[in-house]
Every structure is written in C-alpha cells, then in structure tokens.
Design an enzyme around this catalytic site. Sequence first.
Site, PDB file in Angstrom:
ATOM      1  N   LYS A  73      -4.001  -9.977  41.710  1.00 41.67           N
ATOM      2  CA  LYS A  73      -4.403  -8.919  42.645  1.00 41.67           C
ATOM      3  C   LYS A  73      -5.446  -8.074  41.946  1.00 41.67           C
ATOM      4  O   LYS A  73      -5.181  -7.488  40.892  1.00 41.67           O
ATOM      5  CB  LYS A  73      -3.203  -8.069  43.065  1.00 41.67           C
ATOM      6  CG  LYS A  73      -3.562  -7.007  44.104  1.00 41.67           C
ATOM      7  CD  LYS A  73      -2.323  -6.495  44.830  1.00 41.67           C
ATOM      8  CE  LYS A  73      -2.724  -5.536  45.948  1.00 41.67           C
ATOM      9  NZ  LYS A  73      -1.617  -5.258  46.884  1.00 41.67           N
ATOM     10  N   SER A 132      -3.334   0.243  44.447  1.00 39.49           N
ATOM     11  CA  SER A 132      -3.169   1.690  44.483  1.00 39.49           C
ATOM     12  C   SER A 132      -1.719   2.029  44.790  1.00 39.49           C
ATOM     13  O   SER A 132      -0.992   1.225  45.353  1.00 39.49           O
ATOM     14  CB  SER A 132      -4.044   2.329  45.557  1.00 39.49           C
ATOM     15  OG  SER A 132      -5.099   1.546  45.930  1.00 39.49           O
ATOM     16  N   SER A 162      -5.872  -6.187  49.066  1.00 36.48           N
ATOM     17  CA  SER A 162      -5.447  -4.794  49.234  1.00 36.48           C
ATOM     18  C   SER A 162      -5.747  -4.394  50.672  1.00 36.48           C
ATOM     19  O   SER A 162      -6.894  -4.472  51.103  1.00 36.48           O
ATOM     20  CB  SER A 162      -6.220  -3.885  48.277  1.00 36.48           C
ATOM     21  OG  SER A 162      -6.130  -4.336  46.949  1.00 36.48           O
TER      22      SER A 162
END
Length: 238
Positions: free
Chosen positions: A38, A42, A118
């Site tokens: 990845k 966050s 994401s």
Amino acid sequence: MSNGIFIVGTDTDIGKTFVTGGILYLLRKNGVNASYFKAALSGAIKVNERLIPGDTKFVSDLSGLNEEYSFLTPYVFETAVSPHLASKIENIPINLEVIKSSYLKVKEKYDYIVAEGSGGIVCPMVHNEKSTILLEDIIKLLDLDTLLVASAGLGSINHTVLTVKYIENAGLNIKGIIVNGYDENNICHRDNVKMIKKLTSKDIIALIPRIKDNNNHKEIKKVFDDLDYKKIKKCIGA
C-alpha cells in the site's frame, strides 16, 4: 502487466482492506509466495511513539505475512484524511520514485503482489503547484490490473458503474468485481448484483457476506475459504 493486482474500491470504507487481506490469506494458504503493498496510508494509530498503519497490520496478521510495516507501506500518516492533505499537514512530501522503488523491493522478494489503494479511484495522492497525482496514476506507475470492491447495498449500482467507466476511460484494466456485505435474502442485493453485471459487462467473481466482527480472523478466514479459490486465482492471474 506485472504479476500482481491492485484492489480499488467504489468508495472509502467499502471493504478494500478486508478483501485484500482475505485474498492474500487464500493465496499464501495455497502456496503462492504473495505479499501486500500500500503506497500511502492515513489515519495510523500512534503506539509507544510509533505509527501503526492499521490496514497493513490487519492484512499482515490475517494472511500470516511477516514483514516490517515500512517495507509494505512507504508512507504512513497519522492524520485521517486523503493522502495529499495528510502529506501537506504533516509536511512529508509523497515522492513517486519512493513509491515505485518500494514496490519493486517487495516485488523482488515475492512472486505476486496484492496492492491496495487509498480511498476511491480519484483519491488525490499528491497535490502541489507542479502537479496533481491521483490513485489512478499510482496504479499506472505500478503497471497493474485492477480488481474492484463494491458494496451490495443501496446506491451500489450507480457507484460501481461510474467507477468502472472511469477506470476504463483512464486506460486501466478491470479483471473483475467483488461485492462485499452481500445478503442472499435481500432482494435489493440480488438485483444490484444482476444490474451491475449487466451494466458493466464485468465478471462478479465473489459475493462476500457481511462479517459481524472484523477482528474475528477465524470467521473471516472461513468466509474466504468458502469462496471459489480457483475462480479468484484465475481472475487475478496469480
């Protein structure tokens, strides 16, 4: 295309990490030397002054992958916002060369990579005066096909069809769709699956039921063990 797949969702919190972990678990259980990647995460949690990337930890724990989180996820931010904004808030610029080199290091060690995005396909990864980099650009950077995770519930037809069309217009390849949170007894869910298949002309390779407890790895593994592994493996080219 490289030997891997990029998991994309129709939205954030749609079940990308859950599906990514389950697929990686199945591959590794069946003897595939597979890993996770990845590019940026966050919303990490600080434990003893160390940032723990929750998605990376979940996938690693579920699949039995034993690597340093920083090896699998080069950019980790505490602020729970889009990576481009977290990067700006925490003053840690995201460098595409770092993402690419990090990915290649994982690829050197493993035969197959299950990469996770994401947010959604248009999630901004970098935004500055020089350029705006979206998730689609990261997928192109890593030269991977995509697998789309969609919700079974109300609104999924619109979200899924729009995402498929956007991905195709971006010049990316979609290998198939996984529908998450599916209930066979729900007429809306059944019709959504039928309409998504008709309107996208994409294979729906798995219908995954809702899990009550995402921390119950035994239950999660059973759900994925009950899926058609050969169909999934063939679809993603593992």
